[in-house]
Design a protein around this motif. Sequence first.
Motif, PDB file in Angstrom:
ATOM      1  N   THR A 253       2.561  -0.590   2.839  1.00 20.44           N
ATOM      2  CA  THR A 253       2.656  -1.445   1.662  1.00 20.44           C
ATOM      3  C   THR A 253       4.091  -1.924   1.492  1.00 20.44           C
TER       4      THR A 253
ATOM      5  N   SER B 226      -4.566  -6.567   0.833  1.00 18.56           N
ATOM      6  CA  SER B 226      -4.893  -6.069  -0.492  1.00 18.56           C
ATOM      7  C   SER B 226      -3.629  -6.267  -1.315  1.00 18.56           C
TER       8      SER B 226
ATOM      9  N   SER C 260      -1.749  -5.945  -5.091  1.00 21.23           N
ATOM     10  CA  SER C 260      -1.823  -5.382  -6.439  1.00 21.23           C
ATOM     11  C   SER C 260      -0.741  -5.976  -7.326  1.00 21.23           C
TER      12      SER C 260
ATOM     13  N   ARG D 258      -6.160  -5.498  -8.641  1.00 17.29           N
ATOM     14  CA  ARG D 258      -6.078  -5.578  -7.173  1.00 17.29           C
ATOM     15  C   ARG D 258      -7.015  -6.646  -6.623  1.00 17.29           C
TER      16      ARG D 258
ATOM     17  N   THR E  65      -8.410  -8.219  -2.880  1.00 20.82           N
ATOM     18  CA  THR E  65      -8.499  -7.966  -1.430  1.00 20.82           C
ATOM     19  C   THR E  65      -9.190  -9.131  -0.746  1.00 20.82           C
TER      20      THR E  65
ATOM     21  N   SER F 293     -11.843  -3.086  -5.611  1.00 18.64           N
ATOM     22  CA  SER F 293     -10.884  -4.151  -5.917  1.00 18.64           C
ATOM     23  C   SER F 293     -11.400  -4.929  -7.126  1.00 18.64           C
TER      24      SER F 293
END
Length: 261
Positions: free
Chosen positions: A105, A129, A131, A136, A138, A157
């Motif tokens: 990430t 994905s 956030s 979130r 995706t 999500s």
Amino acid sequence: MSLKVVPLSSSSSGNAVLVTGNGRSILIDCGIPVRRLKEGLESAGVRLNDVEGILLTHEHDDHIRTAAVVSENYGIPVYASRGTLREVKSRLDLKGGFYFEKMRTFSLAGMEITPFSTPHDAVQPVGYSISAGGLRYTQATDIGYFSPEVESKMLRSDIVLIESNHDVDMLINGRYPVCLKERILSRSGHLSNAGCAEAVLKILDSGTRNIILGHLSERNNTTELAYETTAEAIEKRGGSVGKDCVLVVANRRTATRGVEL
Ligand SMILES: [Zn+2]
Ligand SMILES: [Zn+2]
């Protein structure tokens, strides 16, 4: 706290998706003419100058066509997997660019970006994905099947964009050469409407309520078929589109209103 997803174009003719989290914007893929990109962004109230990054999913032309020009002319950094970036640079005059070696990430424009592998016939394809403020999103298009990795990222999500590429009968009875049909139908090709519907049921079971269907084939699908295949699967199970979930089909060549939370 807000998250907005606007597909600007979603098909084999060109892809770009605007993601805005808490007022800051990025693009996933940059495969459409600059004029159309600007028009789409404008319809969503965003200027190209304000876009803070371009995330590429893979090196196929419909995803990268204008990435170098846009990056250069507007000073927008490009991010991709290591393999994708290398391929993009061999095809386009892209200077700079950032790659992620592992699927870790990272932060961009105030959002947390998590890449993940997708099953597709490219060098190192990924989905993302994203956030922002506890919400979130995706996205995975260009997937031969709904792989465990794609599934694990999509479940729970708040907004999902998943490929609903083709109607299998239209593809089989259509004019594509046999080798291309085989490629599309393979596990590193594209997800059919039926495969998408099956995946969407699992995604809805996890609590997701906003589904966008994308990357529709120009020749082997229609907006109605894509929508109806998934909507009927939901309704067959006793669910109700509109009441239990939002189901949107992304336009192939123009901006779609998208989803805002
Ligand atoms: Zn594609
Ligand atoms: Zn592709």
